[in-house]
Design a protein around this motif. Structure first.
Motif, PDB file in Angstrom:
ATOM      1  N   ASP A  63       0.830  -1.200   0.000  1.00  0.00           N
ATOM      2  CA  ASP A  63       0.000   0.000   0.000  1.00  0.00           C
ATOM      3  C   ASP A  63       0.867   1.253   0.000  1.00  0.00           C
ATOM      4  OD1 ASP A  63      -1.919   1.880   0.198  1.00  0.00           O
ATOM      5  OD2 ASP A  63      -2.947   1.016   1.918  1.00  0.00           O
ATOM      6  N   PRO A  64       0.869   2.028  -1.075  1.00  0.00           N
ATOM      7  CA  PRO A  64       1.721   3.220  -1.131  1.00  0.00           C
ATOM      8  C   PRO A  64       1.266   4.309  -0.184  1.00  0.00           C
ATOM      9  CG  PRO A  64       0.290   3.129  -3.040  1.00  0.00           C
ATOM     10  CD  PRO A  64       0.098   1.834  -2.310  1.00  0.00           C
ATOM     11  N   ARG A  65       0.028   4.229   0.321  1.00  0.00           N
ATOM     12  CA  ARG A  65      -0.420   5.252   1.268  1.00  0.00           C
ATOM     13  C   ARG A  65       0.157   5.015   2.653  1.00  0.00           C
ATOM     14  NH1 ARG A  65      -6.614   4.351   0.925  1.00  0.00           N
ATOM     15  NH2 ARG A  65      -5.782   2.240   1.032  1.00  0.00           N
ATOM     16  N   HIS A  66       0.573   3.784   2.931  1.00  0.00           N
ATOM     17  CA  HIS A  66       1.054   3.436   4.259  1.00  0.00           C
ATOM     18  C   HIS A  66       2.447   4.023   4.447  1.00  0.00           C
ATOM     19  CE1 HIS A  66       1.758   1.228   7.935  1.00  0.00           C
ATOM     20  NE2 HIS A  66       0.520   0.740   7.875  1.00  0.00           N
ATOM     21  N   LEU A  67       2.582   4.962   5.361  1.00  0.00           N
ATOM     22  CA  LEU A  67       3.857   5.653   5.539  1.00  0.00           C
ATOM     23  C   LEU A  67       4.917   4.754   6.146  1.00  0.00           C
ATOM     24  CD1 LEU A  67       2.631   9.151   6.753  1.00  0.00           C
ATOM     25  CD2 LEU A  67       3.047   8.326   4.441  1.00  0.00           C
ATOM     26  N   GLY A  68       4.526   3.548   6.577  1.00  0.00           N
ATOM     27  CA  GLY A  68       5.517   2.641   7.129  1.00  0.00           C
ATOM     28  C   GLY A  68       6.530   2.175   6.114  1.00  0.00           C
ATOM     29  N   ILE A  69       6.199   2.265   4.808  1.00  0.00           N
ATOM     30  CA  ILE A  69       7.150   1.835   3.783  1.00  0.00           C
ATOM     31  C   ILE A  69       8.189   2.909   3.514  1.00  0.00           C
ATOM     32  CG2 ILE A  69       5.371   0.410   2.706  1.00  0.00           C
ATOM     33  CD1 ILE A  69       5.138   2.517   0.530  1.00  0.00           C
ATOM     34  N   LEU A  70       8.007   4.126   4.026  1.00  0.00           N
ATOM     35  CA  LEU A  70       8.947   5.215   3.809  1.00  0.00           C
ATOM     36  C   LEU A  70      10.049   5.186   4.858  1.00  0.00           C
ATOM     37  CD1 LEU A  70       6.516   8.175   3.053  1.00  0.00           C
ATOM     38  CD2 LEU A  70       7.688   6.717   1.410  1.00  0.00           C
ATOM     39  N   SER A  71      11.198   5.619   4.457  1.00  0.00           N
ATOM     40  CA  SER A  71      12.295   5.754   5.407  1.00  0.00           C
ATOM     41  C   SER A  71      12.037   6.944   6.312  1.00  0.00           C
ATOM     42  CB  SER A  71      13.617   5.929   4.658  1.00  0.00           C
ATOM     43  OG  SER A  71      13.602   7.137   3.912  1.00  0.00           O
TER      44      SER A  71
END
Length: 595
Positions: A90-98
């Motif tokens: 899910d690109p909305r999930h900020l958990g994938i961002l550093s």
């Protein structure tokens, strides 16, 4: 996009008497033909098998037990696996961002809210580099670009956001609002309808759809100027037609002045095309005939003035880099023009047509362009005079340079033709005064004053018509103002805030002195004479500013008075105070020779 020659045709007597028939050569030009006005422009498709999707295996049913070699293996519970999968997909999930990207995303949002949109775009670019599908970054950059006037770039971001999240009504409504800014009313209505299908209570979509329908029904009819084609019938003006009988594929068409040719949107090839009027019924029935075609997936009303069209030369499709659109504007009030004459550099003695699109503005003002797009006239705020320069210097001039070939007397209005003589011209190594050089004619004649109608404000006295005034004693920030019919209120351009504002005429001298007193304010950077008729103004009520989403420009038109009568003082407002006329020095311009 690659183009191929048309299918075969049956040719009748006469150069334009072609009609579809049995193919003589498969996808080749007609035998002995030198013209094919109904030739297709097919879109190149990938060969079979390329990009084919593999059939996904069906997931196991809920509660199914593992058997065989996977039986007995331990792992994380299903809930944890679903959470990890969500963070991965899910690109909305900020958990994938550093952590660095999340910090840039927060800082970009703060920059955008504080009005620092250039810095916001840089921060969002840094986030989208490693994560091109990050929805908050896409929406933030789109909003920042929209505030900067980079509407095409903002639309690309909204398109990417819609492809990422197609179930969010707010994303569809945001793209619909941008399509309204671009004047694409039908596309805006489609976006708003999609948003309402997802959320029937979305206020932005409801309000936007109502506005789009009003603009579609009562908005100014637009006119396009095409040039650069070998077919002379295409080098003319095309007028918009929105009535139901002229729609093709649900989209408006544009017709030439003599009605012999028209432009239409082809959804099969996703491009605009031009063909003969006699082919209208055939095109409306599904045919894709044409003899000119616009670039692939580009809109006809693009504010970049779409160039690089293809034209059928009788044997094959030829690309003309300079062929395309040279002007976009409303039919009423028409775009203005000025004719220069008397200069030793004869290439300057041409007709210059007004351009109000943002990427062509200098110092937030309109510019005037020659037909060949080699020269343009702009307002130099540093010296308070009009100048003419080469179009190659446009980026430098927009950045603050003042390079030019000739310059008008200080403080004079470009449209006051009798008084716009006595220009200076650069000759070899020095500036030379040309007493007989300058503006020969201003058009179109008669040069009527423009009128702006406002609506939607709580102050009823502001919901009226405002007529243009160009006299020096009323000008604010070296620009024209618009005075209400009662002579008590006026609209002016605020240089500090880069927006149009409305105030009482008794405050004129305070505003001319640099104050920004006002009751209403337009969106930042919006053109009050835009055919899209900007709404979403702010109004001062009691002790604060109130956003009025439906308040703004209701219509634009022309008055029965012309510019010369206004300059004679025949239509001077009764409440306007007289300012001292500043001396107009006839000194040479302070500028350098163009390299």
């Amino acid at each position: 996009q690659a183009f191929s020659a048309p299918r075969g045709w049956v040719w009748e007597s006469g150069g334009l008497g072609a009609r579809p028939g049995r193919p003589r050569q498969a996808m080749g030009a007609p035998e002995g033909a030198d013209d094919a006005p109904t030739a297709r422009l097919p879109v190149k498709r990938p060969p079979p098998g390329v990009g084919a999707k593999r059939k996904a295996k069906a997931p196991p049913a809920d509660g199914a037990q593992l058997t065989g070699e996977n039986a007995g293996k331990t792992g994380k519970p299903p809930e944890a696996k679903r959470a990890i999968s969500l963070k991965t997909r899910d690109p909305r999930h900020l958990g994938i961002l550093s952590s660095e990207s999340r910090a840039l995303l927060r800082r970009g949002s703060q920059h955008r809210k504080s009005g620092k949109n250039q810095l916001a775009v840089k921060d969002f670019d840094a986030v989208l580099g490693p994560s091109p599908k990050c929805l908050p970054a896409l929406l933030g950059r789109a909003a920042a670009r929209r505030a900067l006037g980079e509407l095409e770039g903002a639309l690309a971001d909204y398109d990417a956001a819609v492809s990422v999240e197609r179930k969010d009504a707010n994303v569809w409504a945001a793209r619909g609002g941008l399509n309204l800014d671009l004047g694409r009313y039908r596309s805006a209505m489609v976006d708003f309808e999609e948003a309402l299908s997802l959320d029937s209570h979305c206020q932005a979509a409801t309000r936007g759809k109502r506005l789009a329908m009003r603009l579609w029904q009562t908005g100014p009819v637009r006119i396009l100027t095409l040039s650069g084609f070998k077919r002379h019938c295409m080098n003319t003006q095309f007028f918009e037609r929105r009535r139901k009988e002229y729609l093709i594929n649900g989209v408006e068409t544009f017709w030439s002045q003599d009605g012999s040719t028209f432009l239409y949107w082809c959804p099969k090839e996703r491009r605009w095309k031009g063909t003969r009027a006699m082919d209208f019924k055939k095109v409306k029935g599904g045919s894709t005939t044409c003899f000119v075609g616009a670039p692939y997936k580009k809109h006809l009303l693009s504010d970049t003035l779409l160039k690089g069209w293809h034209e059928w030369d009788g044997k094959e499709w030829a690309l003309h880099g300079k062929a395309g659109i040279y002007g976009i504007g409303p039919v009423t009030p028409p775009l203005r023009s000025v004719t220069l004459g008397g200069f030793s550099r004869t290439s300057l003695n041409k007709v210059y047509t007004e351009r109000r699109l943002k990427q062509f503005q200098v110092n937030s003002r309109e510019t005037f362009w020659s037909p060949c797009e080699r020269y343009f006239i702009f307002w130099c705020a540093k010296e308070a005079r009009w100048k003419a320069s080469g179009t190659t210097y446009l980026p430098k001039i927009q950045a603050g340079a003042s390079t030019c070939y000739c310059a008008a007397p200080t403080g004079l209005d470009l449209l006051s033709a009798p008084a716009m003589k006595g220009w200076h011209e650069w000759s070899e190594r020095d500036w030379v005064a040309r007493p007989g050089a300058g503006v020969v004619k201003a058009g179109p004649a008669p040069l009527f004053l423009r009128v702006v109608m406002l609506r939607g404000f709580e102050r009823s006295t502001l919901n009226c018509a405002f007529e243009e005034r160009r006299s020096a004693d009323l000008a604010v920030n070296d620009r024209e103002v618009f005075v209400a019919a009662d002579g008590e209120h006026f609209l002016y351009w605020c240089r500090k805030e880069r927006r149009w504002k409305g105030s009482a005429l008794r405050y004129l001298q305070h505003v001319k002195a640099g104050e920004s007193r006002s009751f209403i304010g337009a969106p930042v950077g919006a053109d009050i004479l835009s055919p899209t008729m900007p709404v979403g103004w702010h109004e001062w009520c009691k002790s604060g500013w109130v956003y009025r989403p439906s308040a703004g420009v209701a219509s634009i038109s022309c008055s029965t008075d012309d510019v010369t009568s206004e300059q004679r003082g025949d239509v001077t407002p009764k409440a306007a105070g007289r300012a001292k006329d500043a001396s107009r020095l006839q000194s040479p311009p302070r500028m350098v020779k163009p390299r």
